[in-house]
Design a protein around this motif. Structure first.
Motif, mmCIF file in Angstrom:
data_model
loop_
_atom_site.group_PDB
_atom_site.id
_atom_site.type_symbol
_atom_site.label_atom_id
_atom_site.label_comp_id
_atom_site.label_asym_id
_atom_site.label_seq_id
_atom_site.Cartn_x
_atom_site.Cartn_y
_atom_site.Cartn_z
ATOM 1 N N ALA A 165 48.616 22.652 59.324
ATOM 2 C CA ALA A 165 49.844 23.166 59.926
ATOM 3 C C ALA A 165 50.046 22.596 61.330
ATOM 4 O O ALA A 165 51.173 22.245 61.716
ATOM 5 C CB ALA A 165 49.803 24.688 59.961
ATOM 6 N N ALA A 166 48.989 22.484 62.100
ATOM 7 C CA ALA A 166 49.096 21.929 63.456
ATOM 8 C C ALA A 166 49.471 20.450 63.413
ATOM 9 O O ALA A 166 50.288 19.984 64.224
ATOM 10 C CB ALA A 166 47.783 22.130 64.205
ATOM 11 N N LEU A 167 48.904 19.701 62.502
ATOM 12 C CA LEU A 167 49.252 18.278 62.376
ATOM 13 C C LEU A 167 50.717 18.106 61.979
ATOM 14 O O LEU A 167 51.431 17.248 62.527
ATOM 15 C CB LEU A 167 48.342 17.591 61.356
ATOM 16 C CG LEU A 167 46.907 17.340 61.807
ATOM 17 C CD1 LEU A 167 46.066 16.868 60.640
ATOM 18 C CD2 LEU A 167 46.883 16.333 62.944
ATOM 19 N N ALA A 168 51.192 18.930 61.027
ATOM 20 C CA ALA A 168 52.591 18.844 60.613
ATOM 21 C C ALA A 168 53.522 19.238 61.755
ATOM 22 O O ALA A 168 54.573 18.607 61.966
ATOM 23 C CB ALA A 168 52.829 19.725 59.396
ATOM 24 N N ALA A 169 53.159 20.261 62.518
ATOM 25 C CA ALA A 169 53.983 20.687 63.655
ATOM 26 C C ALA A 169 53.996 19.630 64.746
ATOM 27 O O ALA A 169 55.040 19.383 65.374
ATOM 28 C CB ALA A 169 53.459 22.014 64.191
#
Length: 161
Positions: free
Chosen positions: A94-98
């Motif tokens: 989720a952090a990488l996508a954000a």
């Protein structure tokens, strides 16, 4: 050969060496051979055999209970470790996508993109914040819970330094 009357006499006497020899000559074993004269033929609460009767069963049952309890604790700890790993993986993704959305590599608002990615991994976003230098920090929690509580994950992503 010994008659019934003689046999009864010698059984009552128990310590009589002649009676033991007569039993041996007849090919029989005297009831008192191998036992003390106080406990010959008896097995009850006053004898050594009676006190320890069933103790092996109690010991085996106690040992089985300890082993089963240890296995249950090990299974709970293993389940918690797996859930913690899944929560950390969901937070990382989720952090990488954000971070990609924040930098403009993908479309969408960074925190909503993080929530979508976390939902695909059976997690929900507890917190999402944009930091300095185009970094994003995401905290997630798995929807599935174990007996030991909820598994949470935390990750930060952004451009390389």
């Amino acid at each position: 050969m010994m008659g019934n009357a003689e046999r009864r006499h010698h059984v009552k006497g128990r310590g009589n060496a002649v009676g033991v020899l007569k039993y041996a000559a007849a090919g029989l074993r005297h009831p008192a051979v191998g036992r003390s004269h106080r406990t010959a033929g008896r097995c009850g609460p006053g004898t050594r055999d009676g006190r320890e009767r069933g103790s092996g069963t109690v010991l085996a049952a106690g040992l089985a209970l300890v082993v089963m309890t240890a296995m249950a604790v090990m299974l709970l700890l293993a389940q918690s470790a797996v859930l913690a790993s899944r929560a950390a993986a969901a937070a990382d993704l989720a952090a990488l996508a954000a971070a990609d959305a924040l930098r403009g590599i993908t479309t969408g608002e960074p925190c909503s993109v993080a929530a979508e990615v976390a939902a695909r991994h059976a997690a929900m976003v507890l917190g999402c914040s944009e930091g300095a230098g185009q970094t994003v920090e995401v905290r997630t929690e798995l929807v599935d819970r174990s007996l030991l509580g909820a598994a949470t994950g935390r990750a930060r992503a952004g451009p390389p330094p």
